[in-house]
Design a protein around this motif. Structure first.
Motif, PDB file in Angstrom:
ATOM      1  N   ALA A  40       0.833  -1.207   0.000  1.00 10.13           N
ATOM      2  CA  ALA A  40       0.000   0.000   0.000  1.00 10.13           C
ATOM      3  C   ALA A  40       0.869   1.259   0.000  1.00 10.13           C
ATOM      4  O   ALA A  40       0.570   2.224  -0.715  1.00 10.13           O
ATOM      5  N   VAL A  41       1.949   1.246   0.760  1.00  7.22           N
ATOM      6  CA  VAL A  41       2.865   2.392   0.765  1.00  7.22           C
ATOM      7  C   VAL A  41       3.502   2.556  -0.613  1.00  7.22           C
ATOM      8  O   VAL A  41       3.642   3.682  -1.116  1.00  7.22           O
ATOM      9  N   PHE A  42       3.853   1.452  -1.248  1.00 12.51           N
ATOM     10  CA  PHE A  42       4.426   1.516  -2.592  1.00 12.51           C
ATOM     11  C   PHE A  42       3.429   2.124  -3.580  1.00 12.51           C
ATOM     12  O   PHE A  42       3.802   2.941  -4.423  1.00 12.51           O
ATOM     13  N   LEU A  43       2.162   1.732  -3.474  1.00 15.72           N
ATOM     14  CA  LEU A  43       1.141   2.309  -4.352  1.00 15.72           C
ATOM     15  C   LEU A  43       1.012   3.813  -4.134  1.00 15.72           C
ATOM     16  O   LEU A  43       0.858   4.576  -5.084  1.00 15.72           O
ATOM     17  N   LEU A  44       1.071   4.240  -2.879  1.00 15.68           N
ATOM     18  CA  LEU A  44       0.972   5.666  -2.595  1.00 15.68           C
ATOM     19  C   LEU A  44       2.205   6.420  -3.076  1.00 15.68           C
ATOM     20  O   LEU A  44       2.104   7.571  -3.512  1.00 15.68           O
ATOM     21  N   LEU A  45       3.367   5.789  -3.022  1.00  6.30           N
ATOM     22  CA  LEU A  45       4.577   6.434  -3.542  1.00  6.30           C
ATOM     23  C   LEU A  45       4.533   6.576  -5.059  1.00  6.30           C
ATOM     24  O   LEU A  45       5.163   7.480  -5.620  1.00  6.30           O
ATOM     25  N   MET A  46       3.779   5.718  -5.722  1.00  7.06           N
ATOM     26  CA  MET A  46       3.666   5.789  -7.170  1.00  7.06           C
ATOM     27  C   MET A  46       2.826   6.984  -7.627  1.00  7.06           C
ATOM     28  O   MET A  46       2.836   7.317  -8.817  1.00  7.06           O
ATOM     29  N   THR A  47       2.120   7.644  -6.723  1.00  5.84           N
ATOM     30  CA  THR A  47       1.346   8.823  -7.125  1.00  5.84           C
ATOM     31  C   THR A  47       2.265   9.979  -7.488  1.00  5.84           C
ATOM     32  O   THR A  47       1.856  10.883  -8.215  1.00  5.84           O
ATOM     33  N   HIS A  48       3.484   9.950  -6.983  1.00  7.33           N
ATOM     34  CA  HIS A  48       4.464  10.974  -7.343  1.00  7.33           C
ATOM     35  C   HIS A  48       5.143  10.533  -8.631  1.00  7.33           C
ATOM     36  O   HIS A  48       5.974   9.639  -8.637  1.00  7.33           O
ATOM     37  N   GLY A  49       4.746  11.144  -9.722  1.00  5.73           N
ATOM     38  CA  GLY A  49       5.298  10.734 -11.005  1.00  5.73           C
ATOM     39  C   GLY A  49       5.210  11.850 -12.012  1.00  5.73           C
ATOM     40  O   GLY A  49       4.908  12.993 -11.692  1.00  5.73           O
ATOM     41  N   ASN A  50       5.450  11.499 -13.255  1.00  5.95           N
ATOM     42  CA  ASN A  50       5.480  12.506 -14.303  1.00  5.95           C
ATOM     43  C   ASN A  50       4.212  12.500 -15.156  1.00  5.95           C
ATOM     44  O   ASN A  50       4.223  12.977 -16.269  1.00  5.95           O
ATOM     45  N   GLN A  52       0.364  13.619 -16.273  1.00  5.14           N
ATOM     46  CA  GLN A  52      -0.333  14.897 -16.287  1.00  5.14           C
ATOM     47  C   GLN A  52      -1.685  14.820 -15.574  1.00  5.14           C
ATOM     48  O   GLN A  52      -2.031  15.688 -14.794  1.00  5.14           O
ATOM     49  N   GLY A  53      -2.461  13.795 -15.862  1.00  4.27           N
ATOM     50  CA  GLY A  53      -3.794  13.676 -15.269  1.00  4.27           C
ATOM     51  C   GLY A  53      -3.727  13.060 -13.884  1.00  4.27           C
ATOM     52  O   GLY A  53      -2.720  12.495 -13.460  1.00  4.27           O
ATOM     53  N   HIS A  54      -4.833  13.208 -13.189  1.00  2.37           N
ATOM     54  CA  HIS A  54      -4.858  12.670 -11.822  1.00  2.37           C
ATOM     55  C   HIS A  54      -5.745  11.445 -11.694  1.00  2.37           C
ATOM     56  O   HIS A  54      -6.029  10.998 -10.584  1.00  2.37           O
ATOM     57  N   VAL A  55      -6.197  10.896 -12.828  1.00  3.89           N
ATOM     58  CA  VAL A  55      -7.014   9.685 -12.787  1.00  3.89           C
ATOM     59  C   VAL A  55      -6.192   8.526 -12.223  1.00  3.89           C
ATOM     60  O   VAL A  55      -6.683   7.746 -11.410  1.00  3.89           O
ATOM     61  N   GLU A  56      -4.937   8.451 -12.612  1.00  8.09           N
ATOM     62  CA  GLU A  56      -4.063   7.396 -12.106  1.00  8.09           C
ATOM     63  C   GLU A  56      -3.893   7.507 -10.595  1.00  8.09           C
ATOM     64  O   GLU A  56      -3.850   6.498  -9.884  1.00  8.09           O
ATOM     65  N   ASP A  57      -3.788   8.736 -10.115  1.00 12.30           N
ATOM     66  CA  ASP A  57      -3.634   8.943  -8.675  1.00 12.30           C
ATOM     67  C   ASP A  57      -4.836   8.391  -7.908  1.00 12.30           C
ATOM     68  O   ASP A  57      -4.676   7.760  -6.861  1.00 12.30           O
ATOM     69  N   TRP A  58      -6.033   8.633  -8.430  1.00 15.64           N
ATOM     70  CA  TRP A  58      -7.231   8.149  -7.737  1.00 15.64           C
ATOM     71  C   TRP A  58      -7.281   6.631  -7.713  1.00 15.64           C
ATOM     72  O   TRP A  58      -7.686   6.033  -6.708  1.00 15.64           O
ATOM     73  N   PHE A  59      -6.878   5.995  -8.798  1.00 11.93           N
ATOM     74  CA  PHE A  59      -6.857   4.529  -8.812  1.00 11.93           C
ATOM     75  C   PHE A  59      -5.806   3.990  -7.840  1.00 11.93           C
ATOM     76  O   PHE A  59      -6.044   2.994  -7.161  1.00 11.93           O
ATOM     77  N   ILE A  61      -4.680   5.506  -5.109  1.00  6.35           N
ATOM     78  CA  ILE A  61      -5.155   5.779  -3.746  1.00  6.35           C
ATOM     79  C   ILE A  61      -6.264   4.800  -3.364  1.00  6.35           C
ATOM     80  O   ILE A  61      -6.289   4.265  -2.243  1.00  6.35           O
ATOM     81  N   ALA A  62      -7.184   4.534  -4.294  1.00  2.00           N
ATOM     82  CA  ALA A  62      -8.264   3.586  -4.022  1.00  2.00           C
ATOM     83  C   ALA A  62      -7.705   2.176  -3.807  1.00  2.00           C
ATOM     84  O   ALA A  62      -8.156   1.458  -2.905  1.00  2.00           O
ATOM     85  N   GLY A  63      -6.720   1.786  -4.603  1.00  2.00           N
ATOM     86  CA  GLY A  63      -6.110   0.469  -4.421  1.00  2.00           C
ATOM     87  C   GLY A  63      -5.397   0.347  -3.093  1.00  2.00           C
ATOM     88  O   GLY A  63      -5.490  -0.680  -2.418  1.00  2.00           O
ATOM     89  N   ALA A  64      -4.688   1.405  -2.696  1.00  2.00           N
ATOM     90  CA  ALA A  64      -3.995   1.387  -1.407  1.00  2.00           C
ATOM     91  C   ALA A  64      -4.998   1.348  -0.259  1.00  2.00           C
ATOM     92  O   ALA A  64      -4.795   0.631   0.729  1.00  2.00           O
TER      93      ALA A  64
END
Length: 84
Positions: A40-50, A52-59, A61-64
């Motif tokens: 779960a921590v690894f999934l949350l660390l993956m939100t910091h990336g390059n 542009q959209g934030h759809v990936e971030d929501w997925f 965060i929901a997975g974590a």
């Protein structure tokens, strides 16, 4: 006459699973919980990336959150179980 005694099986048969002799056939609940938190921590660390959209971030965060929910349920059921 048939016996009414229940035959208790307390472990894994060593003939079926040779590694059971060393205790490798049992599930380690604590290790699974730690692995779930690390994932779960690894999934949350993956939100910091390059991206542009934030759809990936929501997925992510929901997975974590889902993963941490399963870990919390495992901890809760483990503390309230009659058998350990």
């Amino acid at each position: 006459m048939a016996s009414t005694e229940v035959e208790r099986h307390t472990g894994v048969d060593v003939e079926d699973v040779p590694s059971a002799q060393w205790g490798w056939s049992k599930e380690n609940r604590r290790l699974q919980q730690v692995g779930g938190v690390i994932a779960a921590v690894f999934l949350l660390l993956m939100t910091h990336g390059n991206h542009q959209g934030h759809v990936e971030d929501w997925f992510l965060i929901a997975g974590a959150a889902l993963l941490l929910g399963f870990v919390a349920r495992s901890v809760y059921l483990g503390r309230n179980s009659d058998t350990r």
